[in-house]
Design a protein around this motif. Sequence first.
Motif, PDB file in Angstrom:
ATOM      1  N   ARG A 182       0.840  -1.209   0.000  1.00  0.00           N
ATOM      2  CA  ARG A 182       0.000   0.000   0.000  1.00  0.00           C
ATOM      3  C   ARG A 182       0.870   1.252   0.000  1.00  0.00           C
ATOM      4  NH1 ARG A 182      -2.531  -0.871   4.657  1.00  0.00           N
ATOM      5  NH2 ARG A 182      -3.738  -2.458   3.569  1.00  0.00           N
ATOM      6  N   LEU A 223       2.895   1.691  -3.319  1.00  0.00           N
ATOM      7  CA  LEU A 223       2.028   2.201  -4.382  1.00  0.00           C
ATOM      8  C   LEU A 223       1.695   3.672  -4.168  1.00  0.00           C
ATOM      9  CD1 LEU A 223      -0.268  -0.932  -4.792  1.00  0.00           C
ATOM     10  CD2 LEU A 223       1.271   0.009  -6.535  1.00  0.00           C
ATOM     11  N   ARG A 233       2.521   6.712  -6.701  1.00  0.00           N
ATOM     12  CA  ARG A 233       1.492   7.673  -7.125  1.00  0.00           C
ATOM     13  C   ARG A 233       1.958   9.110  -6.891  1.00  0.00           C
ATOM     14  NH1 ARG A 233      -4.075   6.921  -4.344  1.00  0.00           N
ATOM     15  NH2 ARG A 233      -2.775   7.543  -2.596  1.00  0.00           N
ATOM     16  N   TRP A 237      -2.732   8.284 -12.436  1.00  0.00           N
ATOM     17  CA  TRP A 237      -2.723   6.856 -12.141  1.00  0.00           C
ATOM     18  C   TRP A 237      -3.161   6.050 -13.366  1.00  0.00           C
ATOM     19  CZ3 TRP A 237      -0.108   4.643  -8.595  1.00  0.00           C
ATOM     20  CH2 TRP A 237      -0.399   3.347  -8.173  1.00  0.00           C
ATOM     21  N   TYR A 265      -2.679  -5.013  -4.189  1.00  0.00           N
ATOM     22  CA  TYR A 265      -2.461  -4.450  -5.524  1.00  0.00           C
ATOM     23  C   TYR A 265      -3.774  -4.347  -6.298  1.00  0.00           C
ATOM     24  CZ  TYR A 265      -0.518  -4.083 -10.268  1.00  0.00           C
ATOM     25  OH  TYR A 265      -0.219  -3.677 -11.543  1.00  0.00           O
ATOM     26  N   THR A 322      -6.702  -3.774  -5.371  1.00  0.00           N
ATOM     27  CA  THR A 322      -7.564  -2.655  -4.971  1.00  0.00           C
ATOM     28  C   THR A 322      -7.117  -1.343  -5.614  1.00  0.00           C
ATOM     29  OG1 THR A 322      -6.328  -2.038  -2.971  1.00  0.00           O
ATOM     30  CG2 THR A 322      -8.006  -3.767  -2.734  1.00  0.00           C
ATOM     31  N   TRP A 323      -5.876  -1.276  -6.059  1.00  0.00           N
ATOM     32  CA  TRP A 323      -5.336  -0.061  -6.677  1.00  0.00           C
ATOM     33  C   TRP A 323      -5.564  -0.021  -8.185  1.00  0.00           C
ATOM     34  CZ3 TRP A 323      -2.242   3.884  -4.314  1.00  0.00           C
ATOM     35  CH2 TRP A 323      -2.157   3.766  -2.937  1.00  0.00           C
TER      36      TRP A 323
END
Length: 128
Positions: free
Chosen positions: A51, A54, A58, A68, A91, A93-94
């Motif tokens: 998390r 990532l 970002r 993104w 991952y 969820t992103w």
Amino acid sequence: MREIVSTAEAPSSPVYSQAVKAGDMVYVSGLVGIDVATGALAGTTIQEQTRQALANCRAVLRAAGAAWEDVVEVGVLLASPADFAGMNEEYATWFPGTPPTRYVAKLGVELPGVLVSIRMTAFTGETV
């Protein structure tokens, strides 16, 4: 022409650039799950570190003027293959919907406490 991208919102190092922008492409270096507010790893689980890694990517993408949705490739290095499922859970969820291409490999360098490193490539130009 290339432009070095950096932001205080993500971990940095004197031995590599956070990102390099070359034309319409943005290349984000492999970033780990360090929380820049504390200077420490964001946690001890693969989900926490994924998390944060990532989120760091970002922040660098934003500093480069990329969104993104501009990400076309992601590279993930894991300290242990046993962490694949946990990393993949976070991952997903992103990148819901149509995710970018991705590869996952085992991290070859031992970094105490570091479970994951994530790098990205983004394209900011016109789509075909």
